[in-house]
Scaffold this motif. Structure first.
Motif, mmCIF file in Angstrom:
data_model
loop_
_atom_site.group_PDB
_atom_site.id
_atom_site.type_symbol
_atom_site.label_atom_id
_atom_site.label_comp_id
_atom_site.label_asym_id
_atom_site.label_seq_id
_atom_site.Cartn_x
_atom_site.Cartn_y
_atom_site.Cartn_z
ATOM 1 N N ALA A 212 0.656 -1.063 0.218
ATOM 2 C CA ALA A 212 0.127 -0.204 0.077
ATOM 3 C C ALA A 212 0.713 1.453 0.160
ATOM 4 N N GLU A 213 1.889 1.099 0.913
ATOM 5 C CA GLU A 213 2.882 2.072 0.432
ATOM 6 C C GLU A 213 3.586 2.592 -0.607
ATOM 7 N N HIS A 214 3.915 1.675 -1.722
ATOM 8 C CA HIS A 214 4.483 1.825 -3.075
ATOM 9 C C HIS A 214 4.073 1.371 -3.798
ATOM 10 N N VAL A 215 2.410 0.819 -4.169
ATOM 11 C CA VAL A 215 2.475 0.026 -5.269
ATOM 12 C C VAL A 215 0.750 0.817 -5.607
ATOM 13 N N PRO A 216 0.652 2.079 -6.337
ATOM 14 C CA PRO A 216 -1.047 2.696 -6.731
ATOM 15 C C PRO A 216 -1.429 1.278 -6.311
ATOM 16 N N PHE A 217 -1.694 0.011 -6.710
ATOM 17 C CA PHE A 217 -3.149 -0.580 -6.714
ATOM 18 C C PHE A 217 -3.307 -1.315 -5.615
ATOM 19 N N PHE A 218 -2.464 -0.927 -4.565
ATOM 20 C CA PHE A 218 -3.041 -1.177 -3.046
ATOM 21 C C PHE A 218 -3.317 -0.001 -2.060
ATOM 22 N N ARG A 219 -2.923 1.267 -2.764
ATOM 23 C CA ARG A 219 -2.782 1.942 -1.793
ATOM 24 C C ARG A 219 -4.393 2.744 -1.091
ATOM 25 N N VAL A 220 -4.768 2.925 0.112
ATOM 26 C CA VAL A 220 -5.814 2.576 0.993
ATOM 27 C C VAL A 220 -6.009 4.921 0.955
ATOM 28 N N VAL A 221 -7.290 4.928 0.492
ATOM 29 C CA VAL A 221 -7.732 6.108 0.740
ATOM 30 C C VAL A 221 -9.162 6.296 1.464
ATOM 31 N N ASP A 222 -8.714 7.233 2.467
ATOM 32 C CA ASP A 222 -9.936 6.916 3.341
ATOM 33 C C ASP A 222 -10.684 5.653 3.690
ATOM 34 N N GLY A 223 -9.423 4.448 4.032
ATOM 35 C CA GLY A 223 -10.213 3.450 3.881
ATOM 36 C C GLY A 223 -10.908 2.089 3.113
ATOM 37 N N TRP A 224 -10.457 2.806 1.975
ATOM 38 C CA TRP A 224 -11.095 1.943 0.465
ATOM 39 C C TRP A 224 -9.779 2.161 0.229
ATOM 40 N N THR A 225 -9.822 0.776 -0.682
ATOM 41 C CA THR A 225 -8.771 -0.006 -1.260
ATOM 42 C C THR A 225 -9.176 -0.885 -2.860
ATOM 43 N N ALA A 226 -8.440 -0.462 -3.917
ATOM 44 C CA ALA A 226 -9.433 -1.163 -4.671
ATOM 45 C C ALA A 226 -9.197 -2.287 -4.588
ATOM 46 N N ALA A 227 -7.328 -3.673 -3.619
ATOM 47 C CA ALA A 227 -7.327 -4.515 -3.390
ATOM 48 C C ALA A 227 -7.439 -4.934 -1.942
ATOM 49 N N PRO A 228 -8.912 -4.933 -1.983
ATOM 50 C CA PRO A 228 -8.693 -5.594 -0.546
ATOM 51 C C PRO A 228 -7.924 -6.558 0.241
ATOM 52 N N PRO A 229 -6.841 -7.245 0.340
ATOM 53 C CA PRO A 229 -6.480 -8.421 1.264
ATOM 54 C C PRO A 229 -7.373 -8.886 1.476
ATOM 55 N N ALA A 230 -8.148 -9.050 2.174
ATOM 56 C CA ALA A 230 -8.947 -10.410 2.217
ATOM 57 C C ALA A 230 -9.342 -11.033 1.080
ATOM 58 N N ALA A 231 -9.774 -10.688 0.461
ATOM 59 C CA ALA A 231 -10.542 -10.587 -0.728
ATOM 60 C C ALA A 231 -10.049 -10.462 -2.102
ATOM 61 N N MET A 232 -8.792 -10.546 -1.592
ATOM 62 C CA MET A 232 -8.242 -10.741 -3.561
ATOM 63 C C MET A 232 -8.323 -12.337 -4.031
ATOM 64 N N PRO A 233 -8.372 -12.053 -5.569
ATOM 65 C CA PRO A 233 -8.892 -13.181 -6.724
ATOM 66 C C PRO A 233 -7.701 -14.506 -6.135
ATOM 67 N N THR A 234 -6.588 -15.150 -5.611
ATOM 68 C CA THR A 234 -6.299 -15.824 -5.344
ATOM 69 C C THR A 234 -7.396 -17.118 -5.943
ATOM 70 N N ALA A 235 -7.110 -18.719 -5.806
ATOM 71 C CA ALA A 235 -7.611 -19.896 -5.807
ATOM 72 C C ALA A 235 -8.408 -19.592 -4.761
ATOM 73 N N ALA A 236 -7.657 -19.656 -3.619
ATOM 74 C CA ALA A 236 -8.882 -19.942 -2.661
ATOM 75 C C ALA A 236 -9.802 -19.497 -2.201
ATOM 76 N N TYR A 237 -10.427 -18.006 -2.853
ATOM 77 C CA TYR A 237 -11.206 -17.221 -3.646
ATOM 78 C C TYR A 237 -12.127 -17.753 -4.737
ATOM 79 N N CYS A 238 -11.544 -18.487 -5.568
ATOM 80 C CA CYS A 238 -11.854 -18.750 -6.587
ATOM 81 C C CYS A 238 -12.916 -20.033 -7.255
#
Length: 369
Positions: A212-238
């Motif tokens: 979140a500190e270094h990669v725009p995709f993971f940055r957090v703005v006012d508690g919102w993010t494009a990439a919520p860590p608990a809901a990433m599209p991993t194999a387990a999620y899919c």
């Protein structure tokens, strides 16, 4: 092409690079190759294809625009009044399709269970504060894209986007059992189990904070993010049954055959079915936005709901489609009349080596025919 692609598919799986693989190629409305390899993989096997499904969601929208249900410049709030909150009243369907809407994130604590709650997610997104004024910048909307377009469809038609997909795209093309948002539980046994390469690390809070500190995709703005860590599209999620059964149209579940057939029916007729007119095809595949993506941090050119071009053997200004985070992809080329789709079981995050090996065979065959 059939023999060449089958040989490459078998070689890739035999090497261990992929556990299971499915490929389909159409040209000028006709199937020219369909290849599978891997234990239990057949042409009818379904795959969670993550963001490759965004191209399917966009196609549903284009068919409805073609039917006159709404227009690209229809304000979203005209159909979905709650979406006007926090200055989003002027945001249009076009903004949503081009990822210029300014609502790329979801709450940072979003879970898979949250993503399965359609009304809950739509309520949060409607009340979101935009990260930029709609239309002034572009930035990939990983999850919100599907809910926004899906709710536009629901408000305009009274149908879930999964129902509209079935009625307006999948059923007319004869792939009603192969192209899904929300897979019926009775069909879950046909969905391939995905896996990650050995040694793939799990996302820890510490890793997310560093990203979140270094990669725009993971940055957090006012508690919102494009990439919520608990809901990433991993194999387990899919692989989750609730995720497979839910309408989450930023992704999708499909066969390669259904994806290639859909893209071919955007280009022209497939067994008498053409999804959109030639004029609309030109409109949706013309460059709509270009520049540095605020979320991905990379130069990006987009049409209406599709990426334009794709780094590899098929790359060019006439190529359009979408790729998924796990290495799946489906694209079509208005110049050559080719549509190609690749689905697979190994989640190779951001690595499209397999797709491009297939694309190389397709490109060479097309250039000599």
């Amino acid at each position: 092409m059939q023999d060449q692609i089958q040989a490459v598919v078998e070689e890739i799986v035999a090497s261990g690079a992929e556990g299971g693989l499915q490929v389909a190629v159409y040209r000028h409305g006709e199937p020219v190759a369909e290849a599978v390899a891997g234990p239990g993989i057949t042409p009818d096997t379904l795959f969670h294809v993550t963001s490759t499904g965004k191209g399917v969601a966009a196609t549903v929208v284009h068919v409805l625009v073609e039917q006159g249900v709404f227009a690209y410049d229809t304000p979203i709030a005209e159909l979905w009044p709650e979406f006007a909150a926090h200055g989003k009243g002027g945001a249009t369907v076009r903004h949503a399709l081009t990822h210029t809407l300014g609502v790329p994130g979801v709450p940072v604590g979003t879970t898979p269970e949250d993503l399965c709650d359609w009304d809950g997610m739509c309520a949060k997104i409607a009340d979101a504060r935009p990260w930029w004024e709609p239309g002034t910048k572009q930035g990939y909307h990983p999850q919100s894209f599907g809910y926004i377009l899906g709710e536009v469809v629901r408000r305009a038609t009274g149908q879930k986007i999964s129902q509209s997909l079935h009625a307006n795209v999948a059923s007319p093309l004869g792939v009603a059992g192969e192209l899904y948002f929300g897979v019926p539980v009775a069909e879950h046994g046909r969905v391939a189990r995905l896996s990650e390469p050995e040694g793939t690390p799990e996302m820890t809070p510490e890793m997310f904070a560093s990203f979140a500190e270094h990669v725009p995709f993971f940055r957090v703005v006012d508690g919102w993010t494009a990439a919520p860590p608990a809901a990433m599209p991993t194999a387990a999620y899919c692989n989750r049954a609730d995720v497979l059964a839910a309408d989450i149209p930023a992704g999708g579940v499909a066969s390669a055959r259904a994806l290639a057939r859909m893209y071919s029916a955007l280009l022209g007729e497939v067994d008498g079915v053409r999804l959109i007119s030639p004029d609309r095809l030109r409109e949706v595949t013309a460059p709509a936005v270009s520049g540095v993506d605020e979320i991905a941090g990379l130069p990006t050119t987009r049409g209406l709901g599709y990426g334009l071009g794709f780094d590899g053997p098929l790359d060019g200004p006439t190529l359009f489609g979408m790729a998924g985070s796990g290495g799946t992809a489906a694209f079509a080329d208005t110049a050559t009349g080719i549509a190609v789709a690749v689905a697979k079981t190994t989640v190779s995050a951001g690595d499209y080596t397999t797709f491009n090996r297939i694309a190389d065979v397709v490109a060479k065959a097309a250039s000599t025919s």
